[in-house]
Scaffold this motif. Structure first.
Motif, PDB file in Angstrom:
ATOM      1  N   UNK A  77       0.723  -1.224   0.112  1.00 14.08           N
ATOM      2  CA  UNK A  77       0.162   0.056   0.014  1.00 14.08           C
ATOM      3  C   UNK A  77       1.078   1.422  -0.083  1.00 14.08           C
ATOM      4  N   UNK A  78       1.832   1.187   0.926  1.00 10.02           N
ATOM      5  CA  UNK A  78       2.645   2.430   1.106  1.00 10.02           C
ATOM      6  C   UNK A  78       3.371   2.760  -0.523  1.00 10.02           C
ATOM      7  N   UNK A  79       4.180   1.622  -1.138  1.00  8.38           N
ATOM      8  CA  UNK A  79       4.791   1.882  -2.061  1.00  8.38           C
ATOM      9  C   UNK A  79       4.133   1.638  -3.547  1.00  8.38           C
ATOM     10  N   UNK A  80       2.819   1.671  -3.583  1.00 10.25           N
ATOM     11  CA  UNK A  80       1.994   1.528  -4.786  1.00 10.25           C
ATOM     12  C   UNK A  80       2.264   2.829  -5.347  1.00 10.25           C
ATOM     13  N   UNK A  81       2.914   2.383  -6.726  1.00  8.19           N
ATOM     14  CA  UNK A  81       2.806   3.789  -7.710  1.00  8.19           C
ATOM     15  C   UNK A  81       4.231   4.171  -7.369  1.00  8.19           C
ATOM     16  N   UNK A  82       5.171   3.620  -6.590  1.00  9.27           N
ATOM     17  CA  UNK A  82       6.573   3.907  -6.431  1.00  9.27           C
ATOM     18  C   UNK A  82       7.517   3.237  -7.479  1.00  9.27           C
ATOM     19  N   UNK A  83       8.716   3.168  -6.830  1.00 11.47           N
ATOM     20  CA  UNK A  83       9.785   2.036  -7.610  1.00 11.47           C
ATOM     21  C   UNK A  83      10.310   1.061  -6.842  1.00 11.47           C
ATOM     22  N   UNK A  84       9.598   0.379  -5.906  1.00 17.54           N
ATOM     23  CA  UNK A  84      10.071  -0.397  -5.047  1.00 17.54           C
ATOM     24  C   UNK A  84       9.021  -1.424  -5.093  1.00 17.54           C
ATOM     25  N   UNK A  85       9.439  -2.750  -5.546  1.00 16.04           N
ATOM     26  CA  UNK A  85       8.290  -4.010  -5.653  1.00 16.04           C
ATOM     27  C   UNK A  85       8.590  -4.725  -4.389  1.00 16.04           C
ATOM     28  N   UNK A  98      15.625  -1.785   5.646  1.00 13.36           N
ATOM     29  CA  UNK A  98      15.788  -1.797   4.442  1.00 13.36           C
ATOM     30  C   UNK A  98      17.185  -1.591   4.434  1.00 13.36           C
ATOM     31  N   UNK A  99      18.173  -2.529   4.648  1.00  9.08           N
ATOM     32  CA  UNK A  99      19.452  -2.650   4.445  1.00  9.08           C
ATOM     33  C   UNK A  99      19.698  -3.173   2.855  1.00  9.08           C
ATOM     34  N   UNK A 100      21.032  -2.813   2.646  1.00 10.10           N
ATOM     35  CA  UNK A 100      21.023  -3.096   1.062  1.00 10.10           C
ATOM     36  C   UNK A 100      21.141  -4.494   0.721  1.00 10.10           C
ATOM     37  N   UNK A 101      21.443  -5.278   1.590  1.00  9.19           N
ATOM     38  CA  UNK A 101      21.214  -6.910   1.288  1.00  9.19           C
ATOM     39  C   UNK A 101      19.781  -7.279   1.251  1.00  9.19           C
ATOM     40  N   UNK A 102      18.944  -6.304   1.605  1.00 11.56           N
ATOM     41  CA  UNK A 102      17.289  -6.863   1.459  1.00 11.56           C
ATOM     42  C   UNK A 102      16.811  -6.229   0.249  1.00 11.56           C
ATOM     43  N   UNK A 103      17.361  -5.718  -0.654  1.00 11.43           N
ATOM     44  CA  UNK A 103      16.940  -5.241  -1.782  1.00 11.43           C
ATOM     45  C   UNK A 103      17.939  -5.870  -3.000  1.00 11.43           C
ATOM     46  N   UNK A 104      16.759  -6.623  -3.706  1.00 11.75           N
ATOM     47  CA  UNK A 104      17.743  -7.382  -4.898  1.00 11.75           C
ATOM     48  C   UNK A 104      17.007  -6.853  -5.958  1.00 11.75           C
ATOM     49  N   UNK A 105      17.999  -6.461  -7.084  1.00 10.37           N
ATOM     50  CA  UNK A 105      17.809  -5.854  -8.246  1.00 10.37           C
ATOM     51  C   UNK A 105      17.797  -7.148  -9.488  1.00 10.37           C
ATOM     52  N   UNK A 106      16.681  -7.283  -9.870  1.00 10.17           N
ATOM     53  CA  UNK A 106      16.356  -8.338 -11.086  1.00 10.17           C
ATOM     54  C   UNK A 106      17.090  -7.919 -12.227  1.00 10.17           C
ATOM     55  N   UNK A 107      17.175  -9.087 -13.114  1.00  9.17           N
ATOM     56  CA  UNK A 107      18.062  -8.714 -14.483  1.00  9.17           C
ATOM     57  C   UNK A 107      17.159  -7.720 -15.240  1.00  9.17           C
ATOM     58  N   UNK A 108      16.069  -7.485 -15.211  1.00  3.48           N
ATOM     59  CA  UNK A 108      15.327  -6.488 -15.805  1.00  3.48           C
ATOM     60  C   UNK A 108      15.337  -5.171 -15.200  1.00  3.48           C
ATOM     61  N   UNK A 137      14.384  -4.250 -12.140  1.00  4.03           N
ATOM     62  CA  UNK A 137      13.559  -3.927 -10.902  1.00  4.03           C
ATOM     63  C   UNK A 137      14.030  -4.178  -9.679  1.00  4.03           C
ATOM     64  N   UNK A 138      13.757  -3.169  -8.848  1.00  9.04           N
ATOM     65  CA  UNK A 138      13.931  -3.056  -7.441  1.00  9.04           C
ATOM     66  C   UNK A 138      13.074  -3.908  -6.643  1.00  9.04           C
ATOM     67  N   UNK A 139      13.409  -4.943  -5.778  1.00  2.60           N
ATOM     68  CA  UNK A 139      12.602  -5.603  -5.089  1.00  2.60           C
ATOM     69  C   UNK A 139      12.889  -5.822  -3.466  1.00  2.60           C
ATOM     70  N   UNK A 140      11.964  -5.509  -2.631  1.00  3.06           N
ATOM     71  CA  UNK A 140      12.320  -5.784  -1.234  1.00  3.06           C
ATOM     72  C   UNK A 140      12.162  -7.200  -0.936  1.00  3.06           C
ATOM     73  N   UNK A 141      12.998  -8.025  -0.666  1.00  2.00           N
ATOM     74  CA  UNK A 141      13.019  -9.400  -0.622  1.00  2.00           C
ATOM     75  C   UNK A 141      12.851  -9.936   0.820  1.00  2.00           C
ATOM     76  N   UNK A 142      13.178  -9.101   1.867  1.00  2.00           N
ATOM     77  CA  UNK A 142      12.934  -9.274   3.155  1.00  2.00           C
ATOM     78  C   UNK A 142      12.561  -8.205   3.935  1.00  2.00           C
ATOM     79  N   UNK A 143      11.000  -8.373   4.509  1.00  2.00           N
ATOM     80  CA  UNK A 143      10.623  -7.265   5.210  1.00  2.00           C
ATOM     81  C   UNK A 143      10.092  -7.774   6.631  1.00  2.00           C
TER      82      UNK A 143
END
Length: 686
Positions: free
Chosen positions: A368-376, A441-451, A453-459
């Motif tokens: 809900x917070x990041x809807x429309x933003x640049x973090x999946x 939201x440390x750097x190791x918890x954000x994964x950048x996929x080959x396309x 996209x920035x993804x929060x993988x551990x929250x």
């Protein structure tokens, strides 16, 4: 003859009446604890006793090595070498029936008393060779955790380890599994200065056990060769890599999920005895990972012989308060002919079920917070297994932001580093005023996929409150710098300026981090704190006088000149050798063309009061972009250095230069004892 202790059965038919080995008084102490205290009290007792044997035999973390195995209540398990019961309880919870074999009756009594409510446990006391003929041949799992290396003591033959494995194989079902956890003879910790676990001597395993003895550990290839000689095929062998080792495993890697650079940072684990510290194991592990050599130097191995388990990675977060103890798994399963990867998070206590359920709520709130933003936000759903709820996440391919930032530092591409960091700030600050925050939201918890996209993988740590972006970003940078000394080249002052963080803010945020860590761990000590409490010394190579600078050298000022190719020892000098020291400061003539100058106030931990810096009679402010340090500013012109390589760098390219330039530096240097620095580090001040 059968004895019963509570619900546990002791089969003494093959017991000789005498324990052939014993650890002395500590076993009496362990027996007294097992008889008179419940297991929920063990953590407190471990902290109070500050004893390696007490920790080793009673720590709940010992169970991690078998807890991940796919054992179910319709299965039978054989545990050979059950000792004082470090893993028997975990096996009992998972299996329908557990049979233990143990040579020592006193250790068996300790095991029985601590698990006396387990009605599915039978312990055979005596030599394995005597007991083996009485054992059935239908076990689903046969576990040798720290026992296979004693094969020569159990089996009297010319090829004891192969014969041992052949005998064991007779007792498993056709689709059963044999599990061997053992130290690696070539484990990196032994090269770095840890003593061999069984003999307590330096380098004896690396040297091929020149002094003899019955214990033998093996390399990966040697274990595989033994298994092949016993008839196991390649498809029946799965090799796992427990880290830091199998005794107190927190991470379990496999050939399908090997460690990544930066992950192996918990290496100072000498609970049992003193050790040398010949090099930084984390940095060497990173090199081995980059070169594809980690499997050769893993500290321990876990070989599973039989059908694949489907589990490729496990991480245990049970060095925490009960309500936050969880495990994370990466699984591969066949779904309609396609191999599907998943990430699962499971509770490790009744109290932590709510924490798992909270992850689904965290997913919904962050979405809900990041809807429309640049973090999946990595999708989360709740599932159920054995009447217990767990969380399931998508497996996303890619690299973490931490890996990308490390690549920038390795290439000295600080411009690209700051571009990525600025993009991180932009993305996490979206909808900042929203009353939902992912605090981790440390750097190791954000994964950048080959396309891209920035993804929060551990929250795992989502809170119903608004927290400023700069606090979240400061914590990410703070954790990033603490984990790797190679990152010291990063200018923290520039990042603080970018975030608009004052020294007062930074001190407050460090204190908040301390509070957060205690919030997670509760009242219990971490394993690092327990190691410190036990107090086994670490002898660093820098403390060896034949290899290190003299005390006089540690107190000398050294100056490095950047001629265009960075700083180097060749282009440096000690000021007292060049008559540069004047009565009230330091005066250096700097020829034109120098890119930068670095002043090392000493080769030790210190506090520096930088009174005045003048370049050709122009005063340069300590807040100027021309001056940077690898310390932290704790006052007006006062810098504390939590490193024995402190430095103050002057960027000359920003200054007007003449053919010859005069640099004057007035400063006061106060060295700090290492123990003081360690205390400050524990309090989060560095």
């Amino acid at each position: 003859m059968i004895e019963e202790i509570g619900k546990v059965k002791l089969n003494l038919e093959h017991y000789s009446g005498e324990d052939l080995y014993c650890d002395g008084e500590v076993e009496d102490e362990l027996l007294e604890i097992a008889r008179n205290y419940s297991q929920v009290e063990y953590a407190r007792i471990i902290e109070e006793k500050k004893s390696w044997p007490i920790l080793y035999h009673l720590s709940q973390l010992r169970e991690n090595i078998v807890e991940w195995l796919p054992i179910t209540k319709d299965m039978k398990v054989l545990e050979v070498g059950s000792g004082c019961g470090a893993i028997t309880g975990a096996l009992s919870k998972k299996a329908g029936e557990v049979t233990c074999v143990e040579l020592s009756k006193k250790r068996t009594l300790i095991n029985a008393y601590r698990h006396m409510d387990c009605e599915n446990v039978t312990i055979h006391v005596g030599n394995f060779q005597d007991i083996e003929p009485d054992l059935p041949c239908d076990y689903d799992f046969i576990c040798l955790i720290g026992a296979f290396e004693y094969g020569q003591a159990y089996i009297d033959s010319d090829n004891p380890f192969e014969d041992y494995l052949r005998i064991l194989a007779r007792h498993k079902k056709a689709e059963g599994r044999i599990v061997i956890a053992i130290e690696n003879r070539l484990g990196l910790k032994y090269w770095a200065g840890c003593k061999e676990d069984h003999l307590g001597t330096w380098f004896s395993g690396l040297e091929g056990y020149p002094e003899g003895g019955v214990v033998r550990t093996f390399t990966r290839d040697a274990l595989v060769k033994i298994a092949k000689n016993c008839g196991f095929s390649d498809v029946e062998m799965s090799m796992y890599y427990p880290y830091p080792d199998y005794k107190f495993m927190t991470n379990l890697y496999s050939d399908e999920r090997l460690p990544r650079a930066g992950e192996l940072s918990s290496n100072l684990r000498n609970f049992d005895r003193e050790r040398l510290l010949l090099f930084d194991e984390k940095l060497v592990f990173d090199t081995l990972i980059a070169e594809g050599q980690f499997p050769l130097f893993s500290n321990s191995y876990m070989l599973v012989l039989g059908p694949e388990t489907g589990i490729k990675y496990a991480r245990y977060s049970n060095d925490r308060a009960n309500e936050y103890k969880i495990k994370t798994l990466i699984t591969h399963c066949d779904s309609e002919g396609e191999m599907v990867k998943k990430i699962e998070k499971h509770p490790l206590s009744n109290e932590s079920v709510e924490h798992i359920i909270g992850m689904k709520r965290g997913f919904e709130k962050l979405s809900e917070r990041f809807a429309g933003g640049k973090l999946n936000i990595n999708k989360c759903r709740l599932a159920e297994q054995s009447q217990t709820v767990y969380a399931e996440f998508e497996y996303i391919e890619g690299k973490t932001l931490e890996e990308y930032l490390d690549e920038c530092l390795d290439k000295n591409d600080l411009d690209k580093f700051h571009v990525l960091f600025n993009e991180y700030i932009e993305r996490i600050s979206y909808n900042e005023e929203f009353p939902i925050t992912d605090y981790d939201l440390i750097f190791s918890n954000i994964l950048i996929s080959p396309d891209g996209e920035w993804n929060i993988i551990d929250y795992e740590w989502v809170f119903d409150k608004q927290v400023d972006t700069k606090e979240i970003a400061f914590r990410a940078v703070y954790c990033y710098l603490l984990e790797n000394t190679k990152r010291d080249k990063l200018n923290l002052d520039l990042i603080l300026q970018r975030l608009g963080i004052t020294e007062e803010n930074a001190a407050f945020y460090r204190q908040q981090e301390m509070y957060f860590q205690k919030y997670v761990t509760g009242k219990r000590l971490s394993m690092g704190e327990i190691r410190d409490a036990i107090g086994q010394p670490v002898y660093s190579i820098s403390e060896m006088p034949m290899l290190t600078p003299s005390e006089k050298h540690k107190g000398r000022i050294q100056v490095y000149e950047d001629m265009g190719n960075g700083f180097s020892e060749e282009n440096s000098f000690f000021v007292d050798e060049n008559d540069y020291v004047i009565e009230d400061g330091l005066e250096i003539v700097v020829p034109e063309g120098r890119k930068a100058l670095r002043i090392d106030p000493c080769s030790d931990y210190c506090v520096v009061l930088l009174k005045e810096v003048k370049w050709n009679d122009s005063i340069i402010s300590g807040k100027s972009k021309c001056i940077s340090t690898n310390g932290i500013c704790i006052g007006d012109g006062v810098y504390a250095f939590g490193t024995d390589d402190p430095n103050i760098t002057l960027q000359l390219s920003r200054l007007e230069q003449k053919q010859e330039n005069l640099l004057k530096v007035s400063m006061e240097i106060t060295r700090m004892p290492e123990e003081t620095v360690k205390h400050m580090q524990k309090r989060g001040l560095f």
